[in-house]
Design a protein around this motif. Sequence first.
Motif, short mmCIF file in Angstrom:
data_model
loop_
_atom_site.label_atom_id
_atom_site.label_comp_id
_atom_site.label_asym_id
_atom_site.label_seq_id
_atom_site.Cartn_x
_atom_site.Cartn_y
_atom_site.Cartn_z
N TRP A 141 0.88 -1.33 -0.07
CA TRP A 141 0.14 -0.04 -0.05
C TRP A 141 0.88 1.36 -0.09
CZ3 TRP A 141 -3.22 1.60 4.82
CH2 TRP A 141 -3.77 2.71 4.65
N VAL A 142 1.02 1.97 -1.12
CA VAL A 142 1.81 3.35 -1.17
C VAL A 142 1.13 4.15 -0.36
CG1 VAL A 142 2.95 4.71 -2.82
CG2 VAL A 142 2.63 2.35 -3.53
N LEU A 143 1.87 4.99 0.62
CA LEU A 143 1.49 6.06 1.50
C LEU A 143 1.61 7.23 0.83
CD1 LEU A 143 2.15 4.27 4.75
CD2 LEU A 143 -0.01 4.42 3.56
N GLU A 144 2.95 7.56 0.34
CA GLU A 144 3.59 8.80 -0.29
C GLU A 144 4.42 8.35 -1.25
OE1 GLU A 144 5.55 11.03 2.53
OE2 GLU A 144 3.94 10.84 4.17
N GLY A 145 4.19 9.21 -2.34
CA GLY A 145 5.30 9.21 -3.31
C GLY A 145 4.94 7.85 -4.59
N HIS A 146 5.76 7.40 -5.24
CA HIS A 146 5.57 6.61 -6.44
C HIS A 146 6.71 5.44 -6.24
CE1 HIS A 146 4.47 5.42 -10.53
NE2 HIS A 146 5.67 5.00 -10.45
N LEU A 147 5.84 4.25 -6.44
CA LEU A 147 6.52 2.88 -6.50
C LEU A 147 6.30 2.13 -7.52
CD1 LEU A 147 8.23 0.92 -4.67
CD2 LEU A 147 6.04 -0.05 -4.04
N THR A 148 7.63 1.82 -8.26
CA THR A 148 7.40 0.83 -9.39
C THR A 148 7.79 -0.61 -8.90
OG1 THR A 148 8.23 2.75 -10.97
CG2 THR A 148 8.43 0.40 -11.61
N PHE A 149 6.76 -1.30 -9.05
CA PHE A 149 6.90 -2.46 -8.26
C PHE A 149 6.92 -3.80 -9.61
CE2 PHE A 149 5.03 -6.52 -6.55
CZ PHE A 149 5.92 -6.80 -5.60
N HIS A 150 8.03 -4.37 -9.55
CA HIS A 150 8.26 -5.34 -10.58
C HIS A 150 7.74 -6.89 -9.83
CE1 HIS A 150 10.69 -2.76 -13.08
NE2 HIS A 150 10.96 -2.19 -11.92
N GLU A 151 6.74 -7.51 -10.43
CA GLU A 151 6.27 -8.66 -10.03
C GLU A 151 6.44 -9.56 -11.03
OE1 GLU A 151 2.34 -10.62 -7.65
OE2 GLU A 151 2.18 -8.86 -9.07
N GLY A 152 7.80 -10.27 -11.17
CA GLY A 152 8.24 -11.15 -12.13
C GLY A 152 8.30 -10.36 -13.22
N GLU A 153 7.41 -10.70 -14.42
CA GLU A 153 7.75 -9.94 -15.77
C GLU A 153 6.57 -8.89 -15.64
OE1 GLU A 153 9.78 -10.51 -18.27
OE2 GLU A 153 10.70 -11.81 -16.80
N THR A 154 5.68 -8.61 -14.71
CA THR A 154 4.54 -7.58 -14.60
C THR A 154 5.11 -6.49 -13.85
OG1 THR A 154 2.94 -9.34 -14.63
CG2 THR A 154 2.18 -6.99 -13.77
N VAL A 155 5.08 -5.23 -14.34
CA VAL A 155 5.37 -4.09 -13.72
C VAL A 155 3.99 -3.27 -13.30
CG1 VAL A 155 6.62 -1.78 -13.80
CG2 VAL A 155 7.48 -3.95 -15.03
N HIS A 156 4.08 -2.79 -12.01
CA HIS A 156 2.94 -2.08 -11.44
C HIS A 156 3.82 -0.84 -11.10
CE1 HIS A 156 0.88 -5.87 -10.96
NE2 HIS A 156 1.71 -6.17 -10.21
N GLU A 157 2.97 0.37 -11.78
CA GLU A 157 3.34 1.88 -11.61
C GLU A 157 2.28 2.36 -10.20
OE1 GLU A 157 5.79 3.25 -12.25
OE2 GLU A 157 6.47 1.83 -14.12
N LEU A 158 2.76 2.46 -8.81
CA LEU A 158 1.84 2.69 -8.03
C LEU A 158 1.90 4.17 -7.39
CD1 LEU A 158 2.26 -0.86 -6.06
CD2 LEU A 158 0.31 0.00 -7.62
N ASP A 159 0.92 5.01 -7.23
CA ASP A 159 1.01 6.01 -6.53
C ASP A 159 0.39 6.12 -5.03
OD1 ASP A 159 2.38 7.46 -8.76
OD2 ASP A 159 0.53 7.18 -9.82
#
Length: 194
Positions: A141-159
């Motif tokens: 759960w992103v609380l502040e900022g931006h996280l690029t989360f690589h889950e295997g080959e899948t990339v999640h851009e999270l704000d």
Amino acid sequence: MSNIVDPLVERIGARIRAERDRRRWTLAELAEESGVSRAMIHRIERGESSPSAVILGRLSAAFRLSVATLLDPESPGAGSAEERVRRADAAARWHDPETGYARRQVSGPGFPAEVAEIRLPAGAEVPYPAAAFAFHRQIIWVLEGHLTFHEGETVHELDAGDTVELGPPTACVFANSTERDCRYAVVLVRAEAP
């Protein structure tokens, strides 16, 4: 170089040694299971070296324990109302010496879910092996900022406000490619045995 030993580094080393002893593993066996060198494990166990987030992830995967378990002292479940209060300044805190990644344990050892607050500095990247996710379910759960989360080959851009529930175990990378810190929470529960 200072001769002062960080109590948390010493406690992590003692916990890793205790987990290795509990399994009756040699240094070589833990090195084989984790992919961490025997020399590094030995330095960590002696409190001579603070492990990085990557190394903690590998060791926790080898032990089939969460990173929080290696960072937080073993203790029985909470009892009185005051024992259940966890003051911010008393929570287990750990900083990765390599990336600046900072982790604060939010939940106590008696709580059925593990909750941690993470600060990932600008430009930092922390990979974890698939085995680190094989024994629990996890939500980011992103609380502040931006996280690029690589889950295997899948990339999640999270704000801020975004969440992702992890799927089947796969190698993952937490990355902050921005110019400011990212703060996120990790919530995990032990997966039921198949």
